[in-house]
Design an enzyme around this catalytic site. Sequence first.
Site, PDB file in Angstrom:
ATOM      1  N   HIS A  65      43.685  36.722  37.571  1.00  0.00           N
ATOM      2  CA  HIS A  65      42.750  36.720  36.460  1.00  0.00           C
ATOM      3  C   HIS A  65      43.323  35.856  35.347  1.00  0.00           C
ATOM      4  CE1 HIS A  65      40.213  38.230  33.160  1.00  0.00           C
ATOM      5  NE2 HIS A  65      39.380  38.626  34.109  1.00  0.00           N
ATOM      6  N   ASP A 102      36.230  41.926  40.639  1.00  0.00           N
ATOM      7  CA  ASP A 102      35.308  41.310  41.600  1.00  0.00           C
ATOM      8  C   ASP A 102      35.647  41.651  43.046  1.00  0.00           C
ATOM      9  OD1 ASP A 102      33.788  39.824  39.646  1.00  0.00           O
ATOM     10  OD2 ASP A 102      35.538  38.537  39.439  1.00  0.00           O
TER      11      ASP A 102
END
Length: 426
Positions: free
Chosen positions: A305, A362
């Site tokens: 991320h 996700d």
Amino acid sequence: MSKAELHIDGKIIELPVIEGSEGERAINIENLRAETGLITLDPGYANTGSCESSITFINGEEGILHHRGYSIESLADNCSFLEVSYLLVKGHLPNAAELEAFTDSILGHTMLHEDLRLFFRALPKDAHPMAACSAMVSALATFYPDSLDPRNEREVEISIHRLLAKLPTIAAYAYKHSVGQPFMYPDNSLSYVGNFLHLMFANPCEDFEVDPVVEKAIDLLLILHADHEQNCSASTVRLVGSSHANLFAAVSAGINALWGPRHGGANQEVIEMLGAIADEGLTGKQFVDRAKSRDDTSRLMGFGHRVYKNFDPRARIIKKATFDVLERLGVNSRLLEIAVELEELALKDEYFVERNLYPNVDFYSGVIYTAIGTPENMFTPNFAIGRLPGWIAQWLEMHEHRHKIGRPRQIYTGETNRKIQPIAER
């Protein structure tokens, strides 16, 4: 107040150092150009704060996410998506009366104008739902010109309620149009999420019942996506809003920013990766080895991320919900098996640990959407529904702080002093 010193061209410039409520520190360069003629260069804005904000706090090194001072874990355990939406927009959690009034107002605005429903007929069947969502949200400004003034508190409130109410209807209609099914009218006796599931999956030919486990899981997913500080789409909403464009226009721009695979489209890429692994009959280890190889273009999607250098706190929450949904539906998912195997392998592999590549939100969300029958191109519109209250809160805060119009600077690197040659000599 602390100060930093900049030594440049024989001069010493003092720059204020400001500190946030969670101990974050920043050098304020607001007057740098006026005092020195210099600007800073920070491609991607990774080290640049564009504003002061009281909405969301992230500590990427420790894996912390708070909204208005509440941890994402406590919000996920104790609140509904509409409660979190109220928190983000209003600044505090609602009491019972406030939540009832807010919910009633949102559910009372879920229908679309009949003429707006007709807009979908002009779209190709294979139009991406995100394109449809952006176009329809922008079109709301033409149907509701009575609530476009960003400086009118009452008009802004009306626009907020209309957007929160109508975006799930718009997203569901985009899906229905793509598969040639009739649009369902909202059922305001259902919850916010229950209504969305009804709009997505019901049809006039048979009864449809909302499964409470699925409803809870989708509500949870919306909470986990509700806001994430100054990400690409939130920054887009702020930048567009800084021109005093109306809320519909700013959110439409945010939807387009979210559409990109490097932002909101990531969960679709995870499912595509898991599906490809299953289709090729690979083991998780074989794919991990591919992803580590410099000679292979395979990438491990759903890991790492831009902000988190630790485990994404939202990923831990959604992992449990994924198992709950699949158990409830009685689904034996090969995709989930592969996902769990990949996670276990990556968390033990020095290659990924050294690079801080931990699972993000996700990684599991697409498995839930797939299990309940959501097509892959609807993953990002669902994300947009969740992110909407965050966009609204960011837009409101930007106006409350009376920000100047956004206008980044640049360092010009092009040609200089060129002369135009006659066209015959070029």
